[in-house]
Enzyme design. Structure first.
Site, PDB file in Angstrom:
ATOM      1  N   ASN A   1       6.496  -0.284  -2.726  1.00 57.15           N
ATOM      2  CA  ASN A   1       6.974   0.882  -3.322  1.00 57.15           C
ATOM      3  C   ASN A   1       7.112   0.932  -4.756  1.00 57.15           C
ATOM      4  O   ASN A   1       7.420   1.869  -5.321  1.00 57.15           O
ATOM      5  CB  ASN A   1       8.578   0.939  -2.926  1.00 57.15           C
ATOM      6  CG  ASN A   1       8.660   1.565  -1.307  1.00 57.15           C
ATOM      7  OD1 ASN A   1       7.771   2.015  -0.687  1.00 57.15           O
ATOM      8  ND2 ASN A   1       9.869   1.095  -0.872  1.00 57.15           N
TER       9      ASN A   1
ATOM     10  N   LYS B   1       5.635   0.718  -8.794  1.00 58.43           N
ATOM     11  CA  LYS B   1       4.623   1.202  -9.587  1.00 58.43           C
ATOM     12  C   LYS B   1       3.313   0.331  -9.791  1.00 58.43           C
ATOM     13  O   LYS B   1       3.550  -1.108  -9.931  1.00 58.43           O
ATOM     14  CB  LYS B   1       5.095   1.733 -10.861  1.00 58.43           C
ATOM     15  CG  LYS B   1       4.094   2.097 -11.874  1.00 58.43           C
ATOM     16  CD  LYS B   1       4.513   2.760 -13.189  1.00 58.43           C
ATOM     17  CE  LYS B   1       3.750   2.849 -14.144  1.00 58.43           C
ATOM     18  NZ  LYS B   1       2.636   3.826 -13.711  1.00 58.43           N
TER      19      LYS B   1
ATOM     20  N   LYS C   1      -0.023   0.297  -7.954  1.00 56.71           N
ATOM     21  CA  LYS C   1      -0.986   0.217  -6.924  1.00 56.71           C
ATOM     22  C   LYS C   1      -2.358   1.000  -7.563  1.00 56.71           C
ATOM     23  O   LYS C   1      -3.465   0.394  -7.520  1.00 56.71           O
ATOM     24  CB  LYS C   1      -0.650   0.779  -5.715  1.00 56.71           C
ATOM     25  CG  LYS C   1       0.764   0.200  -5.115  1.00 56.71           C
ATOM     26  CD  LYS C   1       1.248   0.906  -3.687  1.00 56.71           C
ATOM     27  CE  LYS C   1       1.781   2.280  -4.132  1.00 56.71           C
ATOM     28  NZ  LYS C   1       3.075   2.146  -4.844  1.00 56.71           N
ATOM     29  N   THR C   2      -2.160   2.214  -7.859  1.00 58.49           N
ATOM     30  CA  THR C   2      -3.573   2.914  -8.272  1.00 58.49           C
ATOM     31  C   THR C   2      -3.893   2.479  -9.725  1.00 58.49           C
ATOM     32  O   THR C   2      -5.139   2.319  -9.902  1.00 58.49           O
ATOM     33  CB  THR C   2      -3.005   4.460  -8.239  1.00 58.49           C
ATOM     34  OG1 THR C   2      -2.918   4.823  -6.973  1.00 58.49           O
ATOM     35  CG2 THR C   2      -4.376   5.220  -8.894  1.00 58.49           C
ATOM     36  N   THR C   3      -3.032   2.175 -10.534  1.00 56.85           N
ATOM     37  CA  THR C   3      -3.336   1.485 -11.764  1.00 56.85           C
ATOM     38  C   THR C   3      -4.158   0.322 -11.309  1.00 56.85           C
ATOM     39  O   THR C   3      -5.388   0.076 -12.268  1.00 56.85           O
ATOM     40  CB  THR C   3      -2.109   0.821 -12.519  1.00 56.85           C
ATOM     41  OG1 THR C   3      -1.017   2.286 -12.479  1.00 56.85           O
ATOM     42  CG2 THR C   3      -2.413   0.735 -13.889  1.00 56.85           C
TER      43      THR C   3
ATOM     44  N   ARG D   1     -13.494  -2.946 -14.194  1.00 56.19           N
ATOM     45  CA  ARG D   1     -14.137  -4.383 -14.146  1.00 56.19           C
ATOM     46  C   ARG D   1     -15.388  -4.137 -13.234  1.00 56.19           C
ATOM     47  O   ARG D   1     -16.521  -5.098 -13.704  1.00 56.19           O
ATOM     48  CB  ARG D   1     -12.991  -5.221 -13.228  1.00 56.19           C
ATOM     49  CG  ARG D   1     -13.235  -6.623 -13.161  1.00 56.19           C
ATOM     50  CD  ARG D   1     -12.293  -7.576 -12.705  1.00 56.19           C
ATOM     51  NE  ARG D   1     -11.290  -7.564 -13.496  1.00 56.19           N
ATOM     52  CZ  ARG D   1     -10.091  -8.378 -13.095  1.00 56.19           C
ATOM     53  NH1 ARG D   1     -10.083  -8.912 -11.890  1.00 56.19           N
ATOM     54  NH2 ARG D   1      -9.191  -8.737 -13.907  1.00 56.19           N
TER      55      ARG D   1
ATOM     56  N   PHE E   1      -2.393  19.480  -2.011  1.00 57.28           N
ATOM     57  CA  PHE E   1      -1.786  18.635  -0.805  1.00 57.28           C
ATOM     58  C   PHE E   1      -0.510  18.280  -0.571  1.00 57.28           C
ATOM     59  O   PHE E   1       0.439  18.533  -1.567  1.00 57.28           O
ATOM     60  CB  PHE E   1      -2.570  17.245  -0.924  1.00 57.28           C
ATOM     61  CG  PHE E   1      -2.368  16.336   0.220  1.00 57.28           C
ATOM     62  CD1 PHE E   1      -2.982  16.809   1.200  1.00 57.28           C
ATOM     63  CD2 PHE E   1      -1.618  15.607   0.261  1.00 57.28           C
ATOM     64  CE1 PHE E   1      -2.852  16.325   2.323  1.00 57.28           C
ATOM     65  CE2 PHE E   1      -1.317  14.619   1.322  1.00 57.28           C
ATOM     66  CZ  PHE E   1      -2.038  15.072   2.663  1.00 57.28           C
TER      67      PHE E   1
ATOM     68  N   TRP F   1       3.332  18.155   0.162  1.00 62.91           N
ATOM     69  CA  TRP F   1       4.424  18.776  -0.286  1.00 62.91           C
ATOM     70  C   TRP F   1       4.251  20.349  -1.100  1.00 62.91           C
ATOM     71  O   TRP F   1       5.047  21.210  -0.953  1.00 62.91           O
ATOM     72  CB  TRP F   1       5.594  18.123  -1.139  1.00 62.91           C
ATOM     73  CG  TRP F   1       5.080  17.520  -2.234  1.00 62.91           C
ATOM     74  CD1 TRP F   1       5.078  17.918  -3.584  1.00 62.91           C
ATOM     75  CD2 TRP F   1       4.480  16.328  -2.476  1.00 62.91           C
ATOM     76  NE1 TRP F   1       4.511  17.046  -4.232  1.00 62.91           N
ATOM     77  CE2 TRP F   1       4.117  15.938  -3.876  1.00 62.91           C
ATOM     78  CE3 TRP F   1       4.115  15.096  -1.322  1.00 62.91           C
ATOM     79  CZ2 TRP F   1       3.510  15.020  -4.005  1.00 62.91           C
ATOM     80  CZ3 TRP F   1       3.642  14.067  -2.085  1.00 62.91           C
ATOM     81  CH2 TRP F   1       3.269  14.122  -3.322  1.00 62.91           C
TER      82      TRP F   1
ATOM     83  N   GLU G   1      -4.601   6.282  -2.117  1.00 65.90           N
ATOM     84  CA  GLU G   1      -3.544   7.069  -1.035  1.00 65.90           C
ATOM     85  C   GLU G   1      -3.813   7.187   0.365  1.00 65.90           C
ATOM     86  O   GLU G   1      -3.569   7.943   0.932  1.00 65.90           O
ATOM     87  CB  GLU G   1      -3.062   8.236  -1.901  1.00 65.90           C
ATOM     88  CG  GLU G   1      -3.001   8.099  -3.404  1.00 65.90           C
ATOM     89  CD  GLU G   1      -1.880   7.269  -3.884  1.00 65.90           C
ATOM     90  OE1 GLU G   1      -1.056   6.729  -3.138  1.00 65.90           O
ATOM     91  OE2 GLU G   1      -1.969   7.169  -5.227  1.00 65.90           O
TER      92      GLU G   1
HETATM   93  P1  ATP Z   1       0.533   4.178 -10.324  1.00 66.80           P
HETATM   94  O1  ATP Z   1      -0.765   5.368 -10.083  1.00 66.80           O
HETATM   95  O2  ATP Z   1       1.475   4.331 -11.786  1.00 66.80           O
HETATM   96  O3  ATP Z   1      -0.115   2.766 -10.274  1.00 66.80           O
HETATM   97  P2  ATP Z   1       1.198   3.810  -7.584  1.00 66.80           P
HETATM   98  O4  ATP Z   1       0.018   4.241  -7.365  1.00 66.80           O
HETATM   99  O5  ATP Z   1       1.572   2.421  -7.575  1.00 66.80           O
HETATM  100  O6  ATP Z   1       1.429   4.234  -9.235  1.00 66.80           O
HETATM  101  P3  ATP Z   1       2.335   6.112  -6.099  1.00 66.80           P
HETATM  102  O7  ATP Z   1       3.099   6.087  -5.200  1.00 66.80           O
HETATM  103  O8  ATP Z   1       0.822   6.462  -5.953  1.00 66.80           O
HETATM  104  O9  ATP Z   1       2.323   4.548  -6.919  1.00 66.80           O
HETATM  105  O10 ATP Z   1       2.704   7.051  -7.322  1.00 66.80           O
HETATM  106  C1  ATP Z   1       2.404   8.206  -7.662  1.00 66.80           C
HETATM  107  C2  ATP Z   1       3.208   8.443  -8.990  1.00 66.80           C
HETATM  108  O11 ATP Z   1       4.628   8.297  -8.887  1.00 66.80           O
HETATM  109  C3  ATP Z   1       2.629   7.924 -10.346  1.00 66.80           C
HETATM  110  O12 ATP Z   1       2.736   8.684 -11.277  1.00 66.80           O
HETATM  111  C4  ATP Z   1       3.573   7.120 -10.540  1.00 66.80           C
HETATM  112  O13 ATP Z   1       3.798   6.267 -11.616  1.00 66.80           O
HETATM  113  C5  ATP Z   1       4.713   7.252  -9.878  1.00 66.80           C
HETATM  114  N1  ATP Z   1       5.640   6.083  -9.265  1.00 66.80           N
HETATM  115  C6  ATP Z   1       5.092   4.898  -8.678  1.00 66.80           C
HETATM  116  N2  ATP Z   1       6.027   4.340  -8.273  1.00 66.80           N
HETATM  117  C7  ATP Z   1       7.253   5.002  -8.324  1.00 66.80           C
HETATM  118  C8  ATP Z   1       8.509   4.789  -7.755  1.00 66.80           C
HETATM  119  N3  ATP Z   1       8.949   3.687  -7.502  1.00 66.80           N
HETATM  120  N4  ATP Z   1       9.624   5.930  -8.105  1.00 66.80           N
HETATM  121  C9  ATP Z   1       9.152   7.108  -8.593  1.00 66.80           C
HETATM  122  N5  ATP Z   1       7.710   7.216  -9.104  1.00 66.80           N
HETATM  123  C10 ATP Z   1       6.880   6.260  -8.829  1.00 66.80           C
HETATM  124 MG    MG Z   2      -0.974   5.233  -6.265  1.00 65.57          MG
END
Ligand code: ATP
Ligand code: MG
Length: 202
Positions: free
Chosen positions: A42, A44, A46-48, A56, A97, A99, A134
């Site tokens: 949960n 933040k 993953k995508t980063t 890389r 997509f 919601w 995702e």
């Molecule tokens: P990021 O893209 O920042 O690496 P993520 O891929 O880990 O995040 P996602 O669930 O895909 O997380 O996040 C989609 C969006 O929600 C991104 O803008 C991200 O920064 C934000 N986000 C990530 N984790 C959370 C959280 N725990 N609560 C709220 N928003 C989040």
């Molecule tokens: Mg993500």
């Protein structure tokens, strides 16, 4: 022996021990092949982290394919920066997509269309890294079938690495993975009313 000398001697012994431990592990890691990485949880990042790995791989001139299963028309700084790289292909789900659309049938069709691109990438030996960003939600909503995804990942070229991102990764995908990193949310700014920031969150 002075305190400094004793400290140096202790440090040297500890480093020798560490070195032999690391050397042994390096010697044991001798299998070379593409891998399956899952970035889930949960928190933040993953995508980063997936885009970091894309950068890389591109840095060495490898072919990279990214499928964005959810971010439709959303902005994405990494895509802006990297999309002109001739070694990178990015395919993004066309619709805004979930919601936002709330229509299962059109979402399923949009998913099916990008999955075709994913399958093409997963069978292309010129692509060294494939990111399925995702995709976990597609499996969760039932827009993609787990067996289809497993088969495509399983049959990919030996040298190809796949990164899967998204919360609640399917247990059968987890069972196949070589590396699983679970981002743990200790705190997130969003929960304190802070808006997602351009160039930081997307
Ligand atoms: P990021 O893209 O920042 O690496 P993520 O891929 O880990 O995040 P996602 O669930 O895909 O997380 O996040 C989609 C969006 O929600 C991104 O803008 C991200 O920064 C934000 N986000 C990530 N984790 C959370 C959280 N725990 N609560 C709220 N928003 C989040
Ligand atoms: Mg993500």
């Amino acid at each position: 022996m002075s305190n400094d000398d004793q400290r140096q001697a202790r440090h040297q012994r500890a480093m020798e021990k560490l070195k032999s431990h690391v050397d042994e592990r390096v010697a044991n890691a001798n299998e070379e092949r593409g891998q399956l990485l899952i970035l889930t949880g949960n928190g933040k990042g993953k995508t980063t982290a997936a885009w970091g790995t894309v950068t890389r791989a591109l840095g060495y001139g490898y072919g990279v394919g990214v499928i964005q299963f959810i971010k439709g028309e959303w902005e994405c700084g990494e895509r802006e920066r990297l999309q002109d790289d001739p070694h990178l292909q990015v395919v993004t789900m066309g619709t805004g997509f979930t919601w936002e659309t709330q229509n299962r049938e059109t979402d399923r069709q949009a998913c099916e269309a990008v999955w075709q691109d994913a399958e093409r990438m997963l069978s292309d030996p010129a692509i060294y890294l494939v990111v399925l960003d995702e995709i976990t939600y597609m499996l969760k909503f039932g827009y993609l079938d787990i067996d289809t995804v497993k088969q495509a990942i399983d049959a990919r070229p030996v040298e190809q690495t796949v990164i899967v991102t998204g919360r609640n990764a399917h247990r059968e995908l987890m069972a196949m993975a070589d590396t699983i990193t679970e981002m743990q949310e200790t705190r997130h700014a969003f929960n304190n009313g802070l808006k997602a920031r351009r160039g930081i969150d997307y």
